[in-house]
Scaffold this active site. Structure first.
Site, PDB file in Angstrom:
ATOM      1  N   PHE A  63     -61.542 -41.308   7.567  1.00  0.00           N
ATOM      2  CA  PHE A  63     -61.884 -40.349   6.512  1.00  0.00           C
ATOM      3  C   PHE A  63     -63.359 -40.374   6.114  1.00  0.00           C
ATOM      4  O   PHE A  63     -63.917 -39.361   5.730  1.00  0.00           O
ATOM      5  CB  PHE A  63     -61.026 -40.622   5.257  1.00  0.00           C
ATOM      6  N   CYS A 340     -53.108 -43.536  -7.205  1.00  0.00           N
ATOM      7  CA  CYS A 340     -51.908 -42.768  -6.917  1.00  0.00           C
ATOM      8  C   CYS A 340     -50.923 -43.700  -6.234  1.00  0.00           C
ATOM      9  O   CYS A 340     -51.301 -44.469  -5.352  1.00  0.00           O
ATOM     10  CB  CYS A 340     -52.230 -41.572  -6.017  1.00  0.00           C
ATOM     11  N   HIS A 345     -51.024 -41.939   0.249  1.00  0.00           N
ATOM     12  CA  HIS A 345     -52.253 -41.648  -0.485  1.00  0.00           C
ATOM     13  C   HIS A 345     -53.033 -42.928  -0.817  1.00  0.00           C
ATOM     14  O   HIS A 345     -54.254 -42.919  -0.907  1.00  0.00           O
ATOM     15  CB  HIS A 345     -51.936 -40.850  -1.761  1.00  0.00           C
TER      16      HIS A 345
HETATM   17 CU   LIG Z   1     -51.150 -39.013  -4.419  1.00  0.00          CU
END
Ligand SMILES: [Cu+2]
Length: 357
Positions: A63, A340, A345
């Site tokens: 990422f 999160c 995630h």
């Molecule tokens: Cu999330």
């Protein structure tokens, strides 16, 4: 008898004064906000992952380094001084806003005026949630029977003034705290516009807020938008590919995966800093969602619990374009994980910390 008459007279005068002063305090709040193109960095700490304190692993580099990497051309809302004079610098308490636009505030009874300038290469608008607007100030174009189909969509280089009012139905409800959050975002092509970065928070307070319409009964306010910015669906995909040093094939699955930026306020792996507070303070959190099917998020605070509409929790669920307001009174010192709780995630970097001193 005479004394009694004076008292009634005094009461009537006082009531009149209260009535007059309350209408004087119905304020018009004016903002100068532009959509600007910026070179956004999702992970300024690179090559260090701030959550581990170590260098990014190969999985994380998917990422923040592979393909396009961590820098993307994006558009953001930024606040200027009157007449678009100078870009307003953000203070210490606003650092954590990250990619979010300026906080627009209003009290029930106020009018909000936003002078909007589009400095980007694509049409853009500001569509607010919650407040009262007529068609011309909706910031969204569709087949709505209105003769002006533009409805506040602004061409590149153009300018528009939005006027929204703040009736009772835009403010806190019976079970809400003294202020509540709404979103505003560009709605010319809503999915592409929001993936490009044009999103901000709108906070409405009820009675007796501070002069700037922030709630008077809290010590700090924090904002967190949990979303996966899909750079494959951004208006700037082609522009970002043209800056790519590698192959960057838009049809390649690996390339597409590398463009899913799982962040809080557009920052990944601990880069959303500034959630600093003191023990015992009354801390208000505004949690915002945005995105698509993958955007089911469960923000979780370590070392604290929060109240949401009278319910106690340390995890809350947030879906695209929803906004929730929670209150916390931190009672333990430390740097605490704030992330999160959706497994995929966590791995992709949707996490940060808050600090209690
Ligand atoms: Cu999330």
């Amino acid at each position: 008898m005479f004394q009694k008459k004076i008292n009634w007279f005094t009461i009537v005068v006082m009531l009149l004064l209260v009535f007059v002063s309350s209408s004087v305090y119905a304020t018009t709040r004016v903002y100068w906000i532009a959509a600007d193109e910026v070179d956004w960095d999702y992970a300024p700490s690179f090559p260090i992952n701030l959550m581990s304190g170590e260098e990014f692993t190969a999985d994380q580099r998917v990422f923040v380094e592979d393909e396009i990497g961590r820098h993307y051309l994006k558009s953001v809302y930024r606040e200027y001084t009157e007449g678009f004079g100078a870009l307003k610098q953000r203070g210490e308490r606003e650092q954590h806003l990250g990619i979010l636009g300026p906080v627009i505030r209003g009290q029930v009874g106020d009018k909000i005026v936003v002078h909007f300038r589009n400095n980007t290469r694509f049409p853009a608008s500001i569509h607010p949630h919650g407040v009262f607007y007529t068609k011309a100030h909706e910031g969204a174009s569709y087949n709505d029977g209105d003769s002006d189909r533009a409805d506040g969509s602004v061409e590149p280089g153009g300018q528009y003034t939005y006027e929204w009012s703040v009736p009772l139905r835009a403010g806190p409800g019976e079970n809400d705290p003294s202020s509540i959050a709404w979103l505003y975002h560009s709605h010319v092509d809503s999915p592409a516009d929001t993936n490009s970065g044009l999103i901000g928070p709108l906070i409405i307070t009820g009675e007796t807020p501070n002069l700037d319409a922030s709630p008077a009964d809290v010590d700090r306010e924090f904002f967190s938008m949990f979303n996966v910015f899909d750079e494959n669906a951004s208006l700037y995909l082609d522009a970002n590919i043209s800056r790519c040093s590698g192959a960057c094939d838009p049809d390649d699955e690996g390339f597409q995966e590398s463009n899913l930026m799982h962040g809080m306020n557009g920052l990944v792996y601990g880069n959303n800093q500034g959630y600093d507070m003191h023990k015992g303070e009354r801390v208000r959190w505004y949690i915002l969602g945005m995105g698509t099917e993958v955007d089911l998020h469960t923000p979780h605070w370590h070392g604290a619990t929060l109240l949401h509409n009278g319910n106690r929790l340390d995890v809350i669920e947030i879906l695209p374009a929803a906004a929730k307001t929670l209150d916390m009174v931190p009672d333990v010192d430390g740097i605490w994980m704030y992330h999160c709780h959706v497994n995929d995630h966590i791995s992709a970097g949707m996490m940060s910390t808050f600090t209690v001193k």
